[in-house]
Design an enzyme around this catalytic site. Structure first.
Site, PDB file in Angstrom:
ATOM      1  N   ASP A  80     -53.253  53.332 -43.352  1.00 48.19           N
ATOM      2  CA  ASP A  80     -52.661  54.385 -42.891  1.00 48.19           C
ATOM      3  C   ASP A  80     -52.833  55.414 -43.732  1.00 48.19           C
ATOM      4  O   ASP A  80     -52.329  55.797 -44.891  1.00 48.19           O
ATOM      5  CB  ASP A  80     -51.279  54.582 -42.722  1.00 48.19           C
ATOM      6  CG  ASP A  80     -50.349  55.602 -42.313  1.00 48.19           C
ATOM      7  OD1 ASP A  80     -51.127  56.608 -41.837  1.00 48.19           O
ATOM      8  OD2 ASP A  80     -49.259  55.723 -42.367  1.00 48.19           O
ATOM      9  N   LYS A  89     -52.645  61.934 -46.112  1.00 44.67           N
ATOM     10  CA  LYS A  89     -51.609  61.637 -47.252  1.00 44.67           C
ATOM     11  C   LYS A  89     -52.377  62.191 -48.498  1.00 44.67           C
ATOM     12  O   LYS A  89     -53.311  61.859 -48.683  1.00 44.67           O
ATOM     13  CB  LYS A  89     -51.473  60.273 -47.533  1.00 44.67           C
ATOM     14  CG  LYS A  89     -50.592  59.373 -46.157  1.00 44.67           C
ATOM     15  CD  LYS A  89     -50.112  58.040 -46.457  1.00 44.67           C
ATOM     16  CE  LYS A  89     -49.379  57.298 -45.308  1.00 44.67           C
ATOM     17  NZ  LYS A  89     -47.870  58.107 -45.266  1.00 44.67           N
ATOM     18  N   ASP A 142     -49.242  48.551 -44.417  1.00 45.09           N
ATOM     19  CA  ASP A 142     -48.930  49.211 -43.135  1.00 45.09           C
ATOM     20  C   ASP A 142     -48.979  48.404 -41.866  1.00 45.09           C
ATOM     21  O   ASP A 142     -48.584  48.581 -40.985  1.00 45.09           O
ATOM     22  CB  ASP A 142     -49.315  50.665 -43.013  1.00 45.09           C
ATOM     23  CG  ASP A 142     -48.250  51.812 -42.285  1.00 45.09           C
ATOM     24  OD1 ASP A 142     -47.373  51.321 -42.664  1.00 45.09           O
ATOM     25  OD2 ASP A 142     -48.733  52.768 -41.598  1.00 45.09           O
ATOM     26  N   ARG A 161     -44.417  55.298 -34.941  1.00 45.21           N
ATOM     27  CA  ARG A 161     -43.556  55.347 -33.595  1.00 45.21           C
ATOM     28  C   ARG A 161     -44.727  55.592 -32.421  1.00 45.21           C
ATOM     29  O   ARG A 161     -44.120  55.178 -31.269  1.00 45.21           O
ATOM     30  CB  ARG A 161     -42.657  56.466 -34.025  1.00 45.21           C
ATOM     31  CG  ARG A 161     -43.233  57.871 -34.110  1.00 45.21           C
ATOM     32  CD  ARG A 161     -42.225  58.603 -34.683  1.00 45.21           C
ATOM     33  NE  ARG A 161     -42.207  58.505 -36.520  1.00 45.21           N
ATOM     34  CZ  ARG A 161     -41.147  59.356 -36.950  1.00 45.21           C
ATOM     35  NH1 ARG A 161     -40.584  60.226 -36.509  1.00 45.21           N
ATOM     36  NH2 ARG A 161     -41.257  59.190 -38.487  1.00 45.21           N
TER      37      ARG A 161
HETATM   38  N1  BES Z   1     -46.436  54.097 -43.206  1.00 44.19           N
HETATM   39  C1  BES Z   1     -45.858  55.310 -43.510  1.00 44.19           C
HETATM   40  C2  BES Z   1     -44.379  55.012 -43.803  1.00 44.19           C
HETATM   41  C3  BES Z   1     -44.440  54.681 -45.469  1.00 44.19           C
HETATM   42  C4  BES Z   1     -44.800  55.618 -46.359  1.00 44.19           C
HETATM   43  C5  BES Z   1     -43.830  53.474 -45.938  1.00 44.19           C
HETATM   44  C6  BES Z   1     -44.392  55.350 -47.738  1.00 44.19           C
HETATM   45  C7  BES Z   1     -43.917  53.073 -46.961  1.00 44.19           C
HETATM   46  C8  BES Z   1     -44.186  53.952 -48.050  1.00 44.19           C
HETATM   47  C9  BES Z   1     -45.778  56.019 -42.129  1.00 44.19           C
HETATM   48  O1  BES Z   1     -46.484  55.780 -41.115  1.00 44.19           O
HETATM   49  C10 BES Z   1     -45.334  57.551 -42.356  1.00 44.19           C
HETATM   50  O2  BES Z   1     -46.246  58.079 -43.013  1.00 44.19           O
HETATM   51  N2  BES Z   1     -44.434  58.075 -42.237  1.00 44.19           N
HETATM   52  C11 BES Z   1     -44.083  59.614 -42.453  1.00 44.19           C
HETATM   53  C12 BES Z   1     -43.251  60.179 -41.405  1.00 44.19           C
HETATM   54  C13 BES Z   1     -43.255  61.474 -41.739  1.00 44.19           C
HETATM   55  C14 BES Z   1     -44.362  62.104 -41.801  1.00 44.19           C
HETATM   56  C15 BES Z   1     -42.175  62.115 -40.704  1.00 44.19           C
HETATM   57  C16 BES Z   1     -43.364  59.554 -44.078  1.00 44.19           C
HETATM   58  O3  BES Z   1     -42.498  58.555 -44.256  1.00 44.19           O
HETATM   59  O4  BES Z   1     -43.569  60.151 -44.892  1.00 44.19           O
HETATM   60 ZN    ZN Z   2     -47.741  54.159 -41.204  1.00 51.36          ZN
HETATM   61 MN    MN Z   3     -48.078  57.405 -41.550  1.00 52.96          MN
END
Ligand code: BES
Ligand code: ZN
Ligand code: MN
Length: 498
Positions: free
Chosen positions: A272, A279, A290, A353
């Site tokens: 991811d 990111k 992920d 999601r």
């Molecule tokens: N895989 C990530 C969630 C994650 C981030 C898990 C860091 C563990 C550590 C997920 O896909 C993600 O990026 N979520 C975003 C959602 C946001 C954009 C609403 C997040 O948590 O920043």
């Molecule tokens: Zn993710």
């Molecule tokens: Mn993500």
């Protein structure tokens, strides 16, 4: 690992090693008491001399010991008797396993299980023992060059029990624990493998391998053409930036005839990067984890199949990468999910999601008795609960309670978070049915809310394992969680716990 149980006294075991325990005040556990009697006070003397302190996790190996048939006696400190609970028990077992792990010892009989532990019976103590052995013996060296470290010599674990009836429970616990440990090792391997090896196709091949190992499991791996035919516009929008083909993995285990199945859905993002909503660089490597939701549900399938439980279990894994490129989805794009609902993608990094909603819609065809999705879904969950508790969300308090109870029994805990209508307005979109993000506030809950829009009228729960699936820092690596909790949940459904 070969598991067994015995009602013989510690001094009479003719194996390579026995493990006995001594508390901090010098009080001997049952196994140690027996060894002490058979050796005219060897343990008592060592306690008096201060060589055995009883401090939790301290270890001393005695060898040879006249009066004892085993080649060695490992004496482990159990700490304060008043504080001897499940985590102290596990720490004591861990210490003993660390002590013998690099030796040539091929079999071990553990007497720590005879000690009373608050909050656990014979079955669970044996299970924790087998699991702890598996956890400590686990190592990952697949991607290192040079000479591989020698695999542990240990082949047989025997659990001491106070009576024949207790021995039966101990054996069952040891067998279940061994299967769970194997499942955790599989989940850890999948998580730890680099994202250029553990791709969507690799996860698919792993699921097919499990079907070859167990004839009660069937696996289907759908490719992109089929995913498109199913109308999974939301899932496909996530994979549009990568050249690796996405897969939809479907595994079915039939152990209970025509009953409706338990369905487990796992997030399988093999890397991811965030997509166009890229990111930040530091720590981005950890986004290879992920796919830990996918790993945990595939591993739970292997646990249940190995134990041949009388239950029906279906596992659904949508898997792909989330990368930026000229063909990647843009913030602002609107996609149509398999359910027909439209989604405005305001942040391409909220991709979990997007793949899960289509997998949940697809899963309706199995008429699930209960459906649980498992995902490393939000950073917000890590902020809320840290690394010790998995988040549980559900519209059903009863189901959430069953899951948190399973977590307590399995010593793999979860915490029930609210999923109420008030949060829903954060997902409002001016252009689509709703948006894929709801802002920073309550980020783990709004993610759950998003999924709940696709699971109305299902007996559904969502597990956010973002904080529990792996560790960072010098111990960086997959934890194998929540395989114990999921296995417990299914074991309970199968009425397989004595
Ligand atoms: N895989 C990530 C969630 C994650 C981030 C898990 C860091 C563990 C550590 C997920 O896909 C993600 O990026 N979520 C975003 C959602 C946001 C954009 C609403 C997040 O948590 O920043
Ligand atoms: Zn993710
Ligand atoms: Mn993500």
């Amino acid at each position: 690992m070969e598991m067994s149980s015995t009602t013989s006294a510690a001094s009479r075991i003719a194996g390579a090693s026995v493990i006995v325990g001594v508390y901090e005040n010098g009080k001997k556990g049952l196994g140690a008491e027996n060894v002490d009697d058979a050796t005219k006070g060897v343990i008592s003397r060592l306690v008096r001399q201060g060589d055995i302190t009883g401090k939790l996790g301290s270890c001393l190996t005695l060898s040879p010991v006249s009066g004892v048939r085993a080649q060695r006696v490992v004496v482990v400190g159990l700490g304060k008797i008043s504080k001897f609970g499940v985590s102290e028990f596990r720490r004591a077992v861990s210490a003993a396993v660390k002590q013998i792990k690099d030796s040539k010892i091929r079999d071990v009989t553990c007497y720590l299980n005879l000690e009373p532990v608050t909050g656990a019976d014979t079955y669970y103590l044996a299970r924790y023992t087998a699991e702890t052995f598996g956890n400590i013996l686990y190592s990952f060296s697949e991607t290192k060059s040079g000479k591989k470290p020698r695999a542990a010599a240990l082949r047989k674990i025997c659990i001491a029990a106070a009576s024949r009836a207790e021995a039966n429970k101990a054996l069952k616990g040891a067998q279940h624990g061994n299967a769970i440990a194997d499942g955790m090792s599989l989940a850890k391997d999948l998580g730890n493998l680099p994202p250029n090896v553990c791709t969507p196709a690799y996860l698919g091949r792993t699921a097919q391998k499990i079907a070859r190992q167990h004839k009660s499991v069937t696996t289907k791996v759908l490719g992109e053409a089929e995913i498109k035919r199913l109308g999974m516009g939301s899932f496909l929008s996530v994979t549009s930036g990568t050249t690796l083909p996405a897969k939809l993995i479907v595994m079915q285990y039939k152990g209970a005839g025509r009953d409706n199945p338990v369905v487990l859905v796992g997030k399988g993002i093999t890397f991811d990067a965030g997509g166009i909503s890229l990111k930040p660089g530091p720590g981005m490597d950890e986004m290879k984890f992920d796919m830990c939701g996918a790993a945990s549900v595939i591993a739970t399938m292997s646990v249940i199949a190995q134990l041949k439980l009388p239950v029906n279990l279906t596992v659904v894994v949508p898997t792909c990468e989330n990368l930026p490129s000229g063909t990647a989805t843009r913030p602002g794009d609107i996609v149509t999910s398999m359910s027909g609902k439209t989604i405005e993608i305001l942040n391409t990094d909220a991709e979990g999601r997007l793949i899960l909603c289509d997998a949940l819609t697809y899963s309706r065809r199995f008429k699930p008795e209960v459906i649980i999705d498992v995902a490393t879904l939000t950073g917000a969950c890590v902020i809320a609960l840290g690394h010790h508790r998995t988040a549980v969300m559900s519209r059903s308090d009863e189901l959430a309670g069953q899951i948190t109870d399973a977590g307590i029994a399995a010593d793999d805990r979860a915490w029930h978070m609210p999923l109420a209508d008030e949060y829903e307005q954060q997902l409002k979109s001016n252009f689509a049915d709703f948006a894929n993000v709801g802002g920073r506030d309550g980020g783990a809950i709004t993610a759950g809310c998003f999924l709940s829009k696709f699971t109305e009228d299902l007996n559904w729960a969502h597990l956010d394992i973002a904080g529990t699936a792996w560790k960072s820092g010098k111990d960086k690596g997959s934890t194998g969680r929540p395989v114990p909790m999921l296995s417990e949940f299914v074991l309970r459904r199968a009425r397989a716990i004595p």
